[in-house]
Design a protein around this motif. Sequence first.
Motif, mmCIF file in Angstrom:
data_model
loop_
_atom_site.group_PDB
_atom_site.id
_atom_site.type_symbol
_atom_site.label_atom_id
_atom_site.label_comp_id
_atom_site.label_asym_id
_atom_site.label_seq_id
_atom_site.Cartn_x
_atom_site.Cartn_y
_atom_site.Cartn_z
ATOM 1 N N TYR A 125 0.830 -1.206 0.000
ATOM 2 C CA TYR A 125 0.000 0.000 0.000
ATOM 3 C C TYR A 125 0.865 1.256 0.000
ATOM 4 C CZ TYR A 125 -4.088 -2.923 0.867
ATOM 5 O OH TYR A 125 -5.093 -3.852 0.747
ATOM 6 N N GLY A 126 1.998 1.218 0.685
ATOM 7 C CA GLY A 126 2.908 2.356 0.665
ATOM 8 C C GLY A 126 3.503 2.574 -0.703
ATOM 9 N N CYS A 127 3.868 1.484 -1.368
ATOM 10 C CA CYS A 127 4.389 1.568 -2.730
ATOM 11 C C CYS A 127 3.337 2.133 -3.665
ATOM 12 C CB CYS A 127 4.849 0.189 -3.195
ATOM 13 S SG CYS A 127 5.445 0.124 -4.905
ATOM 14 N N LEU A 128 2.094 1.670 -3.527
ATOM 15 C CA LEU A 128 1.001 2.155 -4.368
ATOM 16 C C LEU A 128 0.792 3.659 -4.173
ATOM 17 C CD1 LEU A 128 -1.427 1.763 -6.248
ATOM 18 C CD2 LEU A 128 -2.764 1.059 -4.238
ATOM 19 N N GLY A 129 0.776 4.099 -2.924
ATOM 20 C CA GLY A 129 0.592 5.519 -2.659
ATOM 21 C C GLY A 129 1.700 6.366 -3.255
ATOM 22 N N ALA A 130 2.948 5.904 -3.143
ATOM 23 C CA ALA A 130 4.074 6.656 -3.692
ATOM 24 C C ALA A 130 4.008 6.725 -5.220
ATOM 25 C CB ALA A 130 5.385 6.020 -3.243
ATOM 26 N N LEU A 145 -1.379 18.320 0.257
ATOM 27 C CA LEU A 145 -2.480 17.828 1.075
ATOM 28 C C LEU A 145 -2.867 16.405 0.673
ATOM 29 C CD1 LEU A 145 -4.667 21.049 1.144
ATOM 30 C CD2 LEU A 145 -3.133 20.202 2.933
ATOM 31 N N PHE A 146 -2.822 16.111 -0.624
ATOM 32 C CA PHE A 146 -3.124 14.762 -1.100
ATOM 33 C C PHE A 146 -2.089 13.768 -0.573
ATOM 34 C CE2 PHE A 146 -3.114 11.687 -4.839
ATOM 35 C CZ PHE A 146 -4.214 10.980 -4.372
ATOM 36 N N ALA A 147 -0.824 14.170 -0.597
ATOM 37 C CA ALA A 147 0.228 13.301 -0.058
ATOM 38 C C ALA A 147 0.034 13.073 1.435
ATOM 39 C CB ALA A 147 1.599 13.929 -0.323
ATOM 40 N N ALA A 148 -0.391 14.116 2.158
ATOM 41 C CA ALA A 148 -0.646 13.968 3.587
ATOM 42 C C ALA A 148 -1.806 13.012 3.835
ATOM 43 C CB ALA A 148 -0.933 15.333 4.210
ATOM 44 N N LEU A 149 -2.844 13.101 2.997
ATOM 45 C CA LEU A 149 -3.992 12.206 3.132
ATOM 46 C C LEU A 149 -3.595 10.754 2.892
ATOM 47 C CD1 LEU A 149 -7.066 11.904 3.507
ATOM 48 C CD2 LEU A 149 -7.306 12.248 1.044
ATOM 49 N N ILE A 150 -2.801 10.517 1.842
ATOM 50 C CA ILE A 150 -2.317 9.160 1.564
ATOM 51 C C ILE A 150 -1.478 8.653 2.733
ATOM 52 C CG2 ILE A 150 -0.722 7.835 0.123
ATOM 53 C CD1 ILE A 150 -1.736 9.378 -2.275
ATOM 54 N N SER A 151 -0.600 9.504 3.247
ATOM 55 C CA SER A 151 0.271 9.107 4.354
ATOM 56 C C SER A 151 -0.543 8.789 5.603
ATOM 57 C CB SER A 151 1.277 10.220 4.653
ATOM 58 O OG SER A 151 2.101 10.473 3.533
ATOM 59 N N ALA A 152 -1.578 9.581 5.873
ATOM 60 C CA ALA A 152 -2.428 9.318 7.033
ATOM 61 C C ALA A 152 -3.131 7.971 6.887
ATOM 62 C CB ALA A 152 -3.443 10.441 7.196
ATOM 63 N N ALA A 153 -3.621 7.673 5.691
ATOM 64 C CA ALA A 153 -4.262 6.381 5.454
ATOM 65 C C ALA A 153 -3.272 5.238 5.679
ATOM 66 C CB ALA A 153 -4.831 6.332 4.037
ATOM 67 N N LEU A 154 -2.028 5.426 5.243
ATOM 68 C CA LEU A 154 -1.012 4.393 5.433
ATOM 69 C C LEU A 154 -0.735 4.153 6.916
ATOM 70 C CD1 LEU A 154 1.540 5.348 2.628
ATOM 71 C CD2 LEU A 154 -0.015 3.399 2.653
ATOM 72 N N VAL A 155 -0.675 5.236 7.706
ATOM 73 C CA VAL A 155 -0.438 5.093 9.140
ATOM 74 C C VAL A 155 -1.604 4.370 9.807
ATOM 75 C CG1 VAL A 155 -0.150 6.374 11.309
ATOM 76 C CG2 VAL A 155 1.093 7.098 9.269
ATOM 77 N N LEU A 156 -2.831 4.617 9.330
ATOM 78 C CA LEU A 156 -3.985 3.927 9.892
ATOM 79 C C LEU A 156 -4.026 2.457 9.466
ATOM 80 C CD1 LEU A 156 -6.727 6.674 9.472
ATOM 81 C CD2 LEU A 156 -5.606 5.946 11.590
ATOM 82 N N MET A 164 8.317 3.285 7.100
ATOM 83 C CA MET A 164 8.524 2.461 5.915
ATOM 84 C C MET A 164 8.377 3.239 4.598
ATOM 85 S SD MET A 164 6.535 -1.033 4.752
ATOM 86 C CE MET A 164 6.945 -1.922 6.222
ATOM 87 N N TYR A 165 7.287 3.985 4.448
ATOM 88 C CA TYR A 165 7.058 4.667 3.166
ATOM 89 C C TYR A 165 6.797 6.168 3.279
ATOM 90 C CZ TYR A 165 7.136 0.480 0.302
ATOM 91 O OH TYR A 165 7.546 -0.650 -0.370
ATOM 92 N N VAL A 166 6.396 6.657 4.435
ATOM 93 C CA VAL A 166 6.130 8.090 4.561
ATOM 94 C C VAL A 166 7.382 8.929 4.295
ATOM 95 C CG1 VAL A 166 5.446 9.921 6.170
ATOM 96 C CG2 VAL A 166 4.096 7.817 6.010
ATOM 97 N N PRO A 167 8.592 8.547 4.752
ATOM 98 C CA PRO A 167 9.774 9.337 4.383
ATOM 99 C C PRO A 167 9.986 9.419 2.871
ATOM 100 C CG PRO A 167 10.287 7.924 6.241
ATOM 101 C CD PRO A 167 8.934 7.495 5.749
ATOM 102 N N THR A 168 9.745 8.335 2.155
ATOM 103 C CA THR A 168 9.870 8.362 0.695
ATOM 104 C C THR A 168 8.805 9.255 0.078
ATOM 105 O OG1 THR A 168 10.821 6.143 0.686
ATOM 106 C CG2 THR A 168 9.890 6.938 -1.384
ATOM 107 N N ILE A 169 7.583 9.175 0.596
ATOM 108 C CA ILE A 169 6.521 10.045 0.096
ATOM 109 C C ILE A 169 6.869 11.504 0.346
ATOM 110 C CG2 ILE A 169 4.137 10.771 0.590
ATOM 111 C CD1 ILE A 169 3.429 7.811 0.860
ATOM 112 N N ALA A 170 7.407 11.813 1.528
ATOM 113 C CA ALA A 170 7.820 13.184 1.822
ATOM 114 C C ALA A 170 8.916 13.640 0.861
ATOM 115 C CB ALA A 170 8.306 13.287 3.269
ATOM 116 N N ALA A 171 9.859 12.748 0.562
ATOM 117 C CA ALA A 171 10.925 13.094 -0.381
ATOM 118 C C ALA A 171 10.370 13.349 -1.772
ATOM 119 C CB ALA A 171 11.967 11.973 -0.419
ATOM 120 N N ILE A 172 9.404 12.550 -2.190
ATOM 121 C CA ILE A 172 8.784 12.753 -3.506
ATOM 122 C C ILE A 172 8.092 14.116 -3.562
ATOM 123 C CG2 ILE A 172 6.903 11.940 -5.005
ATOM 124 C CD1 ILE A 172 7.640 9.077 -4.091
#
Length: 373
Positions: A125-130, A145-156, A164-172
């Motif tokens: 799911y983290g890979c899919l979001g990224a 905001l969309f990236a934050a929403l995806i990241s919040a869903a991943l944490v839930l 695992m994936y939020v740092p990569t999403i933040a870098a993107i």
Amino acid sequence: MTGAYSRHWRLMLAVNAAVMLGVFLHKLTLPPYIPYIHLLVDYHFGFIKRALIGAIVGLFTAKVPVWLVFALAGSVWLMTFALFVQLFRRTFGIERGQLPLLIFTAGSPFVFKNFLFTLGHFDIYGCLGAIILLLVPAGSLAYVLFAALISAALVLIHHIHLLMYVPTIAAIVVLRHYLTRAITRRDLAVGAGALAGLGVLFLAAQFAGTMPIPEADFVHYLQTRMVDPSRTALLQFAYVWYQPLAKEVQDTWARLPSNLLGVPVYALLLWLHAPLWRQLRDTINALSEQPHRQIVIAALIVISLAYAVMFAMVFDYSRWISSWVVCMVLMLHAVKTLPATRPIAPIDADDRKTTILGWIVTVIPRVGIIRPF
């Protein structure tokens, strides 16, 4: 791509497809302990960790069959794979000269093959979001905001996604949004607020997300959501909703001596991907602005440090090293969005050593979950 080895890379695609099918069929024979229970747990007793997927499933069915694990996870895998191919096409093209890079990424035992072996686990799911964030337009603040929403869903889905994936999403987000425009105070405020909110959500899931009822009552509730309540063996991991962080760390360090035996295997597998690492290095070195290179290197360090923390906390080492490689592949695509001074030559398809490495990577079916293979 007209040399003596050109036909090898096309054949590798077919072999990869066969290996992936074999991994999937093998996975169907294994009992889905962790994946199935995640489809049963929801927010019936209030906010708890690892419950988003089960809550969504509960909107559509009151009773969860075991086959839904493979149907749902297989659909997510197919979606992720299709979007990755689209991303690869947009970033590099699907010309024959890029087949080696496709083999060392999509065909790697760290990536989609291992996602098949860990079918039903939450990593993909983290890979899919990224990948989605690498494909959608990044010009407006809505992207952040969309990236934050995806990241919040991943944490839930699972709070370990914060490492695992939020740092990569933040870098993107930094590479695709913040480095491509003049940054305003509002941009910084929204980004900082999103990071702070994710931190609070993680702390809530980690320390306030334990099940508030006795474990026996929890297991009984899970049985009411099962199509076949007699299969109690599928509920043997219910204790993870009660296990404190200290116990997870203790278990990890108790397993450390045996898990470290796999380090030489991981090192060898990473070495087999040497053409991929050279491609990432050359792409970074070709960036036209020195600050961009420094930010990319800093991002890679932060991502790797997050995985080092995971290694100290949770013992699923094969999954973590595989997801780290996935993050490096995603970062390669992100770096390619930045201005460069020169085009990067594709991996040499006519090099004998590279072809041998490609074949080895192709025939390795997967890396594993806890220990290699």
